[in-house]
Design an enzyme around this catalytic site. Structure first.
Site, PDB file in Angstrom:
ATOM      1  N   HIS A   1      27.082  65.877  49.652  1.00  0.00           N
ATOM      2  CA  HIS A   1      27.591  67.207  49.984  1.00  0.00           C
ATOM      3  C   HIS A   1      27.552  67.389  51.494  1.00  0.00           C
ATOM      4  CE1 HIS A   1      28.626  71.382  49.245  1.00  0.00           C
ATOM      5  NE2 HIS A   1      27.692  71.732  50.119  1.00  0.00           N
TER       6      HIS A   1
ATOM      7  N   GLU B   1      22.204  70.172  36.242  1.00  0.00           N
ATOM      8  CA  GLU B   1      23.129  71.116  35.603  1.00  0.00           C
ATOM      9  C   GLU B   1      23.610  72.222  36.540  1.00  0.00           C
ATOM     10  OE1 GLU B   1      20.187  70.254  34.462  1.00  0.00           O
ATOM     11  OE2 GLU B   1      20.559  69.148  32.612  1.00  0.00           O
TER      12      GLU B   1
ATOM     13  N   GLU C   1      28.189  61.024  56.481  1.00  0.00           N
ATOM     14  CA  GLU C   1      28.265  60.832  55.034  1.00  0.00           C
ATOM     15  C   GLU C   1      28.378  59.354  54.679  1.00  0.00           C
ATOM     16  OE1 GLU C   1      31.018  63.272  52.768  1.00  0.00           O
ATOM     17  OE2 GLU C   1      31.106  64.712  54.397  1.00  0.00           O
TER      18      GLU C   1
END
Length: 205
Positions: free
Chosen positions: A112, A145, A177
C-alpha cells in the site's frame, strides 16, 4: 534442497510491482521464489500482457458483473491448481471475500502506498499530499478481513519535498514499493518469523 516458494500474483493494471518482483527473481536478488501464476481480473490489463511476454503462467478471470464470492472461488481454484504457497496483490483493485482470505490464512501480501495506518484506501498518495505530511512511504502487510489492516511486515519512508506534487510523490513512493515488496517476500520465504497479534516478529538465528 528446499523447494522454492511458489507465489501467485493478482493484478488489475500495469503490474509494475509484479514486473519488479519478476525482475528480482530473474536477477537473483530474490532467491528461493518462483512465480507460479499471474492472474488479472481485467481482460486487457497491461500486467497480464507482460506476463504472457515473459512466458509466465497467467490467467484472466474477469470480475465485472460476477458475484464476488463466485469470482473469488474461481481464483482460489486457479491458485490451488498452480500449487501457490503465497498470494501477492500487485495493484489488484478489488476487495477479497472472506472466503478467499480464509483459503490462504496469513499467506496473502499486499503493498500500500502509504505508511499505514495513515491513509488507507484509494488515492493514498493524494491523501498524504493533501494532508501536508512531511514523511510518506509504503507498507507491505499481510491481508486480513479489513481494508489495509493486516500485520505489517515492513515499511519504507521518504521525505516529502517542497517541490513535490501528488504525482511526483507517487512516482517516488513507487520506487520504494519495488524495493519493499521484494524484501518482504524474501522475509516470508525465509520462514524465520512469527505473527503475534498485529506484530510481525523476525526470529533471531
Amino acid at each position: 534442497m528446499k523447494a522454492p516458494l511458489r507465489i501467485g500474483i493478482l493484478l488489475s493494471g500495469r503490474g509494475s510491482n509484479f514486473l519488479a518482483i519478476a525482475d528480482s527473481i530473474r536477477t537473483g536478488k530474490l532467491q528461493g521464489v518462483e512465480i507460479a501464476v499471474a492472474i488479472s481480473n481485467i481482460a486487457d490489463a497491461a500486467g497480464i500482457t507482460a506476463a504472457a511476454q515473459l512466458d509466465l503462467p497467467h490467467a484472466v478471470l474477469v470480475s465485472k458483473g460476477r458475484p464476488r464470492a463466485e469470482h473469488d472461488a474461481d481464483m482460489i481454484a486457479t491458485l490451488r491448481a498452480h500449487n501457490v504457497d503465497l498470494v501477492c496483490l500487485a495493484g489488484y483493485m478489488r476487495l477479497l471475500s472472506p472466503g478467499f482470505i480464509a483459503a490462504f490464512p496469513n499467506r496473502i501480501l499486499n503493498i500500500h502506498p502509504s505508511l499505514l495506518p495513515a491513509f488507507p484506501g484509494l488515492d493514498a498518495q493524494q491523501q498524504a499530499f493533501d494532508y501536508g505530511v512531511k514523511v510518506a512511504g509504503c507498507t507491505v502487510h499481510f491481508v486480513d478481513e479489513h481494508l489495509d489492516h493486516g500485520a505489517i511486515i515492513l515499511q519504507r519512508a521518504i521525505s516529502v519535498l517542497e517541490t513535490d506534487d501528488a504525482h511526483s510523490l507517487a512516482e517516488r513512493i513507487l520506487i520504494e514499493e519495488h524495493l519493499a515488496y521484494t524484501e518482504a517476500i524474501a522475509r516470508v520465504a525465509s520462514g524465520d518469523y512469527e505473527i503475534q497479534g498485529r506484530h510481525y516478529l523476525r526470529r533471531s538465528r
